[in-house]
Motif scaffolding. Structure first.
Motif, mmCIF file in Angstrom:
data_model
loop_
_atom_site.group_PDB
_atom_site.id
_atom_site.type_symbol
_atom_site.label_atom_id
_atom_site.label_comp_id
_atom_site.label_asym_id
_atom_site.label_seq_id
_atom_site.Cartn_x
_atom_site.Cartn_y
_atom_site.Cartn_z
ATOM 1 N N ARG A 1 105.875 8.507 71.549
ATOM 2 C CA ARG A 1 105.390 8.574 70.151
ATOM 3 C C ARG A 1 104.805 7.242 69.709
ATOM 4 N NH1 ARG A 1 110.671 10.685 69.371
ATOM 5 N NH2 ARG A 1 111.189 8.781 68.238
ATOM 6 N N LYS A 2 104.813 6.261 70.614
ATOM 7 C CA LYS A 2 104.345 4.893 70.316
ATOM 8 C C LYS A 2 105.112 4.293 69.141
ATOM 9 C CE LYS A 2 99.664 5.666 72.140
ATOM 10 N NZ LYS A 2 100.134 5.521 73.511
ATOM 11 N N GLN A 3 106.415 4.546 69.154
ATOM 12 C CA GLN A 3 107.280 3.979 68.114
ATOM 13 C C GLN A 3 108.262 3.013 68.759
ATOM 14 O OE1 GLN A 3 108.960 7.549 66.451
ATOM 15 N NE2 GLN A 3 107.401 7.664 64.847
ATOM 16 N N PRO A 4 108.678 1.991 68.009
ATOM 17 C CA PRO A 4 109.647 1.052 68.588
ATOM 18 C C PRO A 4 111.039 1.683 68.695
ATOM 19 C CG PRO A 4 109.216 0.501 66.289
ATOM 20 C CD PRO A 4 108.290 1.635 66.633
ATOM 21 N N TYR A 5 111.805 1.256 69.656
ATOM 22 C CA TYR A 5 113.194 1.703 69.799
ATOM 23 C C TYR A 5 113.952 0.554 70.454
ATOM 24 C CZ TYR A 5 117.240 4.605 70.883
ATOM 25 O OH TYR A 5 118.510 5.127 70.941
ATOM 26 N N ALA A 6 114.957 0.058 69.770
ATOM 27 C CA ALA A 6 115.724 -1.077 70.300
ATOM 28 C C ALA A 6 116.782 -0.595 71.288
ATOM 29 C CB ALA A 6 116.385 -1.835 69.152
#
Lengths: 155, 399
Positions: free
Chosen positions: B179-184
């Motif tokens: 989704r081209k989202q950040p995830y730590a």
């Protein structure tokens, strides 16, 4: 030269030659690793980076170091892998495009590196040490930021 | 030749010595073997069964093997293979096989099977029925079969006999990437077996944003809950989180259990330990950086979201590996640390009492696994796997 000594050398010599050619990595034992950390030998800005082939952040860090090297060709970068030389180490190092001296810590007791390098380091990787004008200029755990390194060197 | 040249040459030789595992496992490993080159894969686990026998698991080539001792580690049975078919097995550092014995005497072994891509794996489990001659075929615990991270598993048996397996899982990170989202970091997942480890219910997520490669601590609370204690990313700070799983399966909210504020763009590869005393005190060890220095700390967690009630640094340097267990004589803390020459195994009973005595248990010049703390009939023991010395057991109070 005594016969036992000669026999020992005959045994060690070809293996020693192989060690030097282990993917370009120079093996270090705990005494050599301790010697590498002595600040008096680093007049010019120097960065020693500890890393491992199993550490994903270390691979990102090699990219940061390569960028630092492009921006500051005068900086000496020394890498120390905390494992014996192997094909994966060579592949990752070559992929980074880094130039410089690269060592591999080959002592079979991993925790001995802590007393050789820094008692305040707990084994977390990547770990970087900065030197300039024969002085230690700080230690950083985790991914480096080029600006933070430049600040430590007073740039 | 001059002596200094000879010594210089000798200096290049040690890494060429065959590692201990090269002498074990007489069959060639047909599957890729992960782990650091030149390092023996010593990660082992042990547990006492209801009959007092001690079962230990360790890696031998492309197999895990279990050995049993009826005399507290003085003698061990012949190795029994856990996996009949060879496969890749992680057994180094915080990537550890685990072993538990159910109240009925079944022996369960779990491990991470590394897959081809870096940092990927599957959580495997095999069962030896009480009195059985061989392990049943291993199963993969989770339903997700993507070639991603499922690693650093731990397991525990609850008061009802259910088997809980918890691991680090990157499916949410992979989905965020798409989704081209950040995830730590990664996530914590759990699968539960209601039939003694023969099969598992579909896994569920316990937490987002765990650290990527630290072992997970599990402990039984006297009130029947299971405590889960792990390194978690809180706004970039890698502190530790705590949650509880109730006997009815309900999962408590996540608490921030340590507050050392270690801002770190890396994974320390060094997870915590947890045990719960009969009074319900949450005793723990954890590795962190505080005030610029890395240390392992021993302490008592608040358990209600506050900072630890007790926190003190352990050992003389940063590279300490510790475990602890609650017993009838108090909490037993065991740890190893390198003194410049040897790795020493030490222990304390009731480490937070005034001036606790330190027991010197053993030492080695060679490589060693992290030590484990065990309990049998209310008495604490240390267990240690040495490259030179094998599986060893140490009573921590009068037997």
């Amino acid at each position: 030269m005594s016969t036992p000594l000669l026999a020992a050398l005959l045994l060690v010599l070809p293996l020693g030659a192989l060690a030097g050619g282990a993917g370009g990595f120079t093996p270090l034992d705990r005494q050599q690793a301790a010697a590498l950390m002595q600040p008096a030998q680093y007049r010019e800005p120097t960065l020693i980076a500890l890393w491992s082939s199993e550490c994903a952040y270390c691979q990102q860090n090699l990219q940061v170091l390569a960028r630092l090297q492009r921006q500051h060709p005068e900086v000496r970068i020394i890498t120390l892998a905390v494992e014996a030389p192997g094909p994966e180490l060579t592949r990752l190092y070559q992929r980074s495009g880094l130039r410089g001296v690269h060592y591999a810590y080959t002592d079979p007791v991993p925790e001995s590196l802590n007393s050789a390098v820094d008692k305040n380091w707990g084994g977390e990787l990547p770990r970087s040490y900065l030197f300039k004008q024969q002085e230690a200029r700080g230690a950083v755990s985790g991914l480096l930021e080029v600006k933070a390194v430049e600040a430590a060197w007073g740039r | 030749m001059q002596r200094r040249h000879f010594l210089a040459l000798m200096g290049t030789a040690p890494w060429l010595a065959l590692p201990a595992w090269a002498h074990e496992g007489h069959e060639a490993a047909p599957t890729p073997q992960k782990g650091k080159p030149g390092r023996p894969e010593l990660a082992a686990a042990a547990a006492f069964g209801p009959d007092g026998r001690l079962h230990a698991v360790r890696k031998e080539g492309a197999y895990l093997v279990v050995q049993t001792s009826t005399d507290l580690g003085l003698h061990w049975s012949a190795p029994l293979r856990v996996n009949a078919q060879p496969e890749a097995i992680a057994a180094d550092g915080d990537s550890q096989p685990k072993l538990i014995v159910t109240p009925g005497g079944d022996v369960l072994v779990s491990w991470t099977k590394p897959l081809t891509k870096p940092y990927t794996g599957e959580i495997r489990l095999a069962r030896l029925a009480a009195g059985g001659a061989r392990f049943e075929a291993p199963i993969t615990v989770h339903q997700d079969r993507a070639e991603i991270t499922h690693r650093f598993q731990n397991m525990i048996c609850d008061a009802q006999g259910r088997v809980l397996v918890v691991w680090i899982d990157k499916r949410d990170l992979e989905a965020a990437r798409l989704r081209k989202q950040p995830y730590a970091g990664a996530a914590l997942y759990m699968a539960v077996s209601e039939n003694g480890g023969r099969s598992f219910l579909p896994e569920r997520k316990l937490a987002d944003n765990s650290c990527e490669c630290c072992r997970i601590a599990l402990a039984r609370h006297p009130d029947g809950r299971i405590g889960v204690f792990w390194r978690q990313i809180f706004d970039g700070e890698r502190d530790h989180a705590l949650l509880f799983i109730a006997p009815d399966g309900r999962v408590s909210p996540i608490q921030r259990a340590t507050q050392d504020h270690w801002k770190l763009e890396a994974c320390p590869h060094h997870g915590p330990a947890l045990t719960v005393s009969t009074a319900g005190e949450l005793h723990a060890t954890w590795f962190t950086q505080k005030d610029g220095s890395a240390r392992v700390f021993a302490g008592v967690l608040d358990g209600a979201g506050g900072p630890p009630k007790v926190q003190r640094p352990m050992g003389q340097s940063a590279q300490v590996q510790a475990d602890l267990v609650a017993s009838d004589v108090g909490v037993a803390l065991v740890w190893k640390e390198f003194d410049g020459e040897r790795t020493r195994l030490r222990a304390q009973l009731n480490p937070h009492a005034d001036a606790p005595a330190t027991l010197e248990l053993d030492s080695t010049h060679g490589a060693s696994d992290q030590p484990r703390a065990l309990v049998l009939a209310g008495k604490p023991y240390a267990f240690w796997h040495l490259a030179e010395g094998g599986l060893r057991v140490y009573p921590l109070c009068a037997v």
